[in-house]
Scaffold this motif. Structure first.
Motif, PDB file in Angstrom:
ATOM      1  N   SER A   1       1.071  -0.923  -0.080  1.00 10.24           N
ATOM      2  CA  SER A   1       0.101   0.004  -0.104  1.00 10.24           C
ATOM      3  C   SER A   1       1.025   0.822   0.038  1.00 10.24           C
ATOM      4  O   SER A   1       2.346   0.993   0.143  1.00 10.24           O
ATOM      5  CB  SER A   1      -1.045  -0.090   1.078  1.00 10.24           C
ATOM      6  N   SER A   2      -0.029   2.322  -0.045  1.00 14.79           N
ATOM      7  CA  SER A   2       1.023   3.392   0.237  1.00 14.79           C
ATOM      8  C   SER A   2       0.079   4.518   0.644  1.00 14.79           C
ATOM      9  O   SER A   2      -0.880   3.898   1.184  1.00 14.79           O
ATOM     10  CB  SER A   2       1.058   4.447  -1.089  1.00 14.79           C
ATOM     11  N   LEU A   3       0.430   5.609   1.463  1.00 18.90           N
ATOM     12  CA  LEU A   3       0.389   6.658   2.121  1.00 18.90           C
ATOM     13  C   LEU A   3      -0.505   7.933   1.641  1.00 18.90           C
ATOM     14  O   LEU A   3       0.274   8.097   0.287  1.00 18.90           O
ATOM     15  CB  LEU A   3       1.369   6.869   3.474  1.00 18.90           C
ATOM     16  N   SER A   4      -1.828   8.196   1.947  1.00 14.07           N
ATOM     17  CA  SER A   4      -1.768   9.548   1.272  1.00 14.07           C
ATOM     18  C   SER A   4      -2.283  10.670   2.799  1.00 14.07           C
ATOM     19  O   SER A   4      -2.788  10.161   2.948  1.00 14.07           O
ATOM     20  CB  SER A   4      -2.961   9.354   0.377  1.00 14.07           C
TER      21      SER A   4
ATOM     22  N   GLY B   1      11.393  20.876  12.062  1.00 19.92           N
ATOM     23  CA  GLY B   1      12.685  20.716  12.896  1.00 19.92           C
ATOM     24  C   GLY B   1      13.777  19.374  12.370  1.00 19.92           C
ATOM     25  O   GLY B   1      13.002  18.677  11.434  1.00 19.92           O
ATOM     26  N   ARG B   2      14.848  19.738  12.279  1.00 19.68           N
ATOM     27  CA  ARG B   2      15.918  18.835  11.820  1.00 19.68           C
ATOM     28  C   ARG B   2      17.229  18.077  12.194  1.00 19.68           C
ATOM     29  O   ARG B   2      17.454  19.196  12.697  1.00 19.68           O
ATOM     30  CB  ARG B   2      16.555  19.637  10.029  1.00 19.68           C
ATOM     31  N   ASN B   3      16.784  17.093  12.110  1.00 23.94           N
ATOM     32  CA  ASN B   3      18.523  16.740  13.348  1.00 23.94           C
ATOM     33  C   ASN B   3      19.542  16.602  12.669  1.00 23.94           C
ATOM     34  O   ASN B   3      19.524  17.143  11.163  1.00 23.94           O
ATOM     35  CB  ASN B   3      17.853  14.923  13.591  1.00 23.94           C
ATOM     36  N   ARG B   4      21.015  15.914  12.913  1.00 21.20           N
ATOM     37  CA  ARG B   4      22.132  16.182  12.585  1.00 21.20           C
ATOM     38  C   ARG B   4      22.453  14.725  11.195  1.00 21.20           C
ATOM     39  O   ARG B   4      23.359  15.198  10.077  1.00 21.20           O
ATOM     40  CB  ARG B   4      23.138  15.437  13.271  1.00 21.20           C
ATOM     41  N   LYS B   5      21.227  14.078  11.329  1.00 18.24           N
ATOM     42  CA  LYS B   5      21.212  12.865  10.388  1.00 18.24           C
ATOM     43  C   LYS B   5      20.656  13.631   8.764  1.00 18.24           C
ATOM     44  O   LYS B   5      20.005  12.852   7.880  1.00 18.24           O
ATOM     45  CB  LYS B   5      20.898  11.966  10.424  1.00 18.24           C
ATOM     46  N   GLY B   6      20.262  15.137   9.241  1.00 21.13           N
ATOM     47  CA  GLY B   6      18.605  15.265   7.663  1.00 21.13           C
ATOM     48  C   GLY B   6      18.239  15.086   7.712  1.00 21.13           C
ATOM     49  O   GLY B   6      17.124  15.081   7.103  1.00 21.13           O
ATOM     50  N   GLN B   7      17.301  14.060   8.809  1.00 24.80           N
ATOM     51  CA  GLN B   7      15.602  13.963   8.983  1.00 24.80           C
ATOM     52  C   GLN B   7      15.278  14.960   9.429  1.00 24.80           C
ATOM     53  O   GLN B   7      15.696  16.248   9.843  1.00 24.80           O
ATOM     54  CB  GLN B   7      15.374  12.684   9.721  1.00 24.80           C
ATOM     55  N   TRP B   8      13.969  15.062   8.470  1.00 22.31           N
ATOM     56  CA  TRP B   8      12.632  16.317   8.938  1.00 22.31           C
ATOM     57  C   TRP B   8      12.000  14.988   9.723  1.00 22.31           C
ATOM     58  O   TRP B   8      11.523  14.411   9.339  1.00 22.31           O
ATOM     59  CB  TRP B   8      12.301  16.769   7.726  1.00 22.31           C
ATOM     60  N   LEU B   9      11.777  16.266  10.856  1.00 23.20           N
ATOM     61  CA  LEU B   9      10.925  15.542  12.139  1.00 23.20           C
ATOM     62  C   LEU B   9       9.629  16.510  12.492  1.00 23.20           C
ATOM     63  O   LEU B   9      10.007  17.933  12.110  1.00 23.20           O
ATOM     64  CB  LEU B   9      11.717  15.273  13.279  1.00 23.20           C
ATOM     65  N   TRP B  10       8.594  16.171  12.631  1.00 28.56           N
ATOM     66  CA  TRP B  10       7.429  16.506  13.466  1.00 28.56           C
ATOM     67  C   TRP B  10       7.061  16.476  14.854  1.00 28.56           C
ATOM     68  O   TRP B  10       7.327  15.751  15.402  1.00 28.56           O
ATOM     69  CB  TRP B  10       6.381  16.241  12.599  1.00 28.56           C
ATOM     70  N   LEU B  11       7.450  17.209  15.632  1.00 27.22           N
ATOM     71  CA  LEU B  11       7.812  17.519  16.914  1.00 27.22           C
ATOM     72  C   LEU B  11       6.732  18.301  17.825  1.00 27.22           C
ATOM     73  O   LEU B  11       5.685  19.108  16.928  1.00 27.22           O
ATOM     74  CB  LEU B  11       8.844  18.679  17.167  1.00 27.22           C
TER      75      LEU B  11
ATOM     76  N   PHE C   1       8.120  16.194  22.220  1.00 25.83           N
ATOM     77  CA  PHE C   1       7.789  14.086  21.378  1.00 25.83           C
ATOM     78  C   PHE C   1       8.362  14.656  20.074  1.00 25.83           C
ATOM     79  O   PHE C   1       7.997  15.272  20.088  1.00 25.83           O
ATOM     80  CB  PHE C   1       6.819  14.035  22.064  1.00 25.83           C
ATOM     81  N   VAL C   2       8.671  13.388  18.927  1.00 31.00           N
ATOM     82  CA  VAL C   2       8.815  12.993  17.713  1.00 31.00           C
ATOM     83  C   VAL C   2       7.179  12.407  17.914  1.00 31.00           C
ATOM     84  O   VAL C   2       7.116  11.727  17.932  1.00 31.00           O
ATOM     85  CB  VAL C   2      10.250  12.904  17.927  1.00 31.00           C
ATOM     86  N   HIS C   3       6.965  12.902  16.477  1.00 30.98           N
ATOM     87  CA  HIS C   3       5.593  12.347  16.538  1.00 30.98           C
ATOM     88  C   HIS C   3       5.261  11.621  14.866  1.00 30.98           C
ATOM     89  O   HIS C   3       4.530  11.180  14.593  1.00 30.98           O
ATOM     90  CB  HIS C   3       4.002  13.490  16.335  1.00 30.98           C
ATOM     91  N   GLY C   4       6.286  11.864  13.873  1.00 30.97           N
ATOM     92  CA  GLY C   4       5.730  11.959  12.078  1.00 30.97           C
ATOM     93  C   GLY C   4       7.793  12.114  11.711  1.00 30.97           C
ATOM     94  O   GLY C   4       8.380  13.349  12.555  1.00 30.97           O
ATOM     95  N   LEU C   5       7.444  11.518  10.445  1.00 32.55           N
ATOM     96  CA  LEU C   5       8.880  12.072   9.487  1.00 32.55           C
ATOM     97  C   LEU C   5       7.952  12.280   8.224  1.00 32.55           C
ATOM     98  O   LEU C   5       7.212  11.742   7.731  1.00 32.55           O
ATOM     99  CB  LEU C   5       9.612  10.768  10.154  1.00 32.55           C
ATOM    100  N   PHE C   6       8.954  13.646   7.963  1.00 32.80           N
ATOM    101  CA  PHE C   6       8.352  13.498   6.780  1.00 32.80           C
ATOM    102  C   PHE C   6       9.586  13.392   5.756  1.00 32.80           C
ATOM    103  O   PHE C   6      10.591  11.629   5.886  1.00 32.80           O
ATOM    104  CB  PHE C   6       8.816  15.009   6.525  1.00 32.80           C
ATOM    105  N   SER C   7       8.608  12.679   4.893  1.00 37.52           N
ATOM    106  CA  SER C   7       9.525  11.618   3.729  1.00 37.52           C
ATOM    107  C   SER C   7      10.483  12.286   2.476  1.00 37.52           C
ATOM    108  O   SER C   7      10.196  13.986   2.438  1.00 37.52           O
ATOM    109  CB  SER C   7       8.485  10.633   1.871  1.00 37.52           C
TER     110      SER C   7
END
Length: 481
Positions: free
Chosen positions: A367-370, A456-466, A475-481
């Motif tokens: 499946s995919s996400l929308s 926000g963005r961590n040192r690994k370059g991941q974009w986080l939804w905080l 808290f971290v609640h999600g991650l952007f693709s």
């Protein structure tokens, strides 16, 4: 001048068996324990058609036997006719092992008999069945010459007539008692029989003789029931040895897929769904595998890959004795276009990748996400069919509304993460806040449930939804693709 070609396929049940090891003698026996079909290795051992099982066993101790199956023989003959239909418009069955091909309308298309035969020869070689043939000015004349294994390819009516007159009575379809009666009168060939006056023949013999000679010469009309094209594909292959390892099924399965591919190419079509049935000798119900391709395929190697992915997940309760491949419908193939200046060539298209994953993991596992127009994080995304887009969803809504007023597609809120964690996790690393806050209250707008969301963005370059709670916990609640 009328012209016909008769094809005799004398060993269909033997030739349809999966590829045999070298030097394995194989024969088919009827209900009277007589051999009616055999392969080249059995013939090389001195075994002949019509021989009894006892004599054959004495000559060849390792002879492999199959029972004669009338229904299977008919199915194989029908399948050959369907494969050749794209090359010849008029094909009639002559059970149990013959085909009439009417050539009059085809010679102009192929620019003569030689051009037609070159195309037909390639198709027969691809099928892999042994055959013998002959041309004739009537259907019965072509059949009589073909069953003598003369393999005459000619449109010369004089030469074909001379060959027919030289034919022995045993090559005709006259009954055995009638042949013996004619031989007692010194008549041994069809030429001698045709030289007699019809009035004399009608006085001394049954009407069967005059009817046959009239259709043989073309004096009487010989009606043929020409076939119509079948909408799909259906083939069966018998395995000489029962196979318990699904990996060994690749060879016979490849043979079936090659036949499917040839028919798809002839019709310039694709198929999207196959049914692969595994049959068992004990009478256990066959295992039916539905193998699909989201994009549609015609290449045998593509279908073989999809089938192998499903077979490798299968556990057999007993060895397989036969394979059957069915496709109910073909769809016209449309040309694929690419960007003019795009030099990159993808190995797999997105639809092909989805098909491979579904074959390996199961149809419901992909499946995919929308993104959804919901302010609550838990409802910000949902699972949907792979490669399902807002455009296809919009089209579906229009179809469901009966083609009336256009429905606006769902436009998700901006800056929502595609991946929501099952449960928020504490923030344990330094991040760089780039936007926010956005205040959300999931539980009835109570003060204690307020959350201030940031990106926000961590040192690994991941974009986080905080988010930050009222008590200043992060808290971290999600991650952007």
């Amino acid at each position: 001048m009328a012209l016909y070609l008769y094809l005799q396929l004398p060993s269909l049940l033997v030739d349809c068996v999966s590829p045999l090891p070298a030097k394995v003698p194989l024969a088919v026996a009827d209900a009277q324990h007589r051999l009616v079909q055999l392969n080249a290795e059995a013939a090389a051992r001195g075994i002949t058609l019509g021989m009894s099982l006892g004599t054959a066993a004495a000559l060849c101790a390792d002879l492999q036997l199959l029972p004669y199956q009338t229904e299977r023989q008919q199915q194989l003959l029908q399948s050959v006719a369907q494969q050749l239909y794209q090359l010849t418009a008029d094909i009639a069955l002559d059970p149990p092992d013959g085909l009439y091909l009417r050539l009059c309308a085809m010679l102009r298309l192929y620019r003569g008999l030689n051009g037609y035969w070159q195309v037909l020869y390639k198709a027969l070689q691809a099928l892999g069945y042994r055959y013998q043939f002959s041309c004739g000015t009537t259907p019965l004349a072509a059949k009589c010459l073909a069953r003598q294994q003369l393999n005459l390819l000619s449109a010369d009516s004089t030469g074909l007539s001379a060959a027919l007159k030289r034919s022995p009575l045993v090559a005709s379809e006259l009954s055995l008692p009638l042949q013996q009666q004619l031989k007692r009168l010194g008549i041994n060939t069809l030429g001698q029989l045709l030289a007699l006056a019809p009035a004399e023949l009608s006085r001394r013999f049954e009407p069967e003789l005059l009817s046959y000679l009239g259709r043989l010469n073309g004096d009487f009309y010989h009606a043929l029931n020409y076939i119509q094209p079948a909408p799909g594909f259906s083939r069966y292959i018998e395995l000489l040895y029962d196979i318990a390892d699904t990996r060994v099924l690749t060879a016979p399965l490849s043979s079936l897929l090659q036949q499917l591919s040839m028919q798809l190419k002839q019709r310039d079509a694709l198929c999207y769904q196959l049914q692969l049935s595994l049959h068992f000798r004990s009478g256990r119900p066959a295992i039916v595998l539905a193998v699909g391709s989201a994009q549609g395929e015609y290449l045998p190697e593509r279908w073989l890959m999809l089938c192998q992915l499903q077979l490798c997940r299968l556990k057999l309760a007993e060895p397989v004795s036969g394979l059957e491949l069915n496709c109910d419908d073909f769809k016209p193939r449309q040309a694929q276009t690419a960007a003019l200046f795009d030099n990159s060539v993808a190995t797999l298209s997105p639809l092909q990748l989805v098909s491979l994953l579904e074959a390996r993991l199961g149809r419901g596992a992909i499946s995919s996400l929308s993104l959804q127009n919901q302010h609550l994080p838990e409802l910000a995304s949902r699972r949907q069919p792979p490669l399902w887009t807002q455009q296809s969803q919009h089209q579906k809504q229009q179809n469901q509304s009966g083609g009336g007023a256009a429905l606006k597609p769902v436009i998700p809120l901006a800056l929502r993460p595609a991946f929501i964690l099952p449960s928020p996790r504490p923030l344990t690393e330094p991040v760089e806040i780039t936007s926010g806050p956005e205040r959300l209250c999931p539980n009835g707008w109570q003060l204690a449930a307020q959350r201030d969301y940031f990106i926000g963005r961590n040192r690994k370059g991941q974009w986080l939804w905080l988010y930050r709670t009222v008590s200043q916990q992060w808290f971290v609640h999600g991650l952007f693709s």
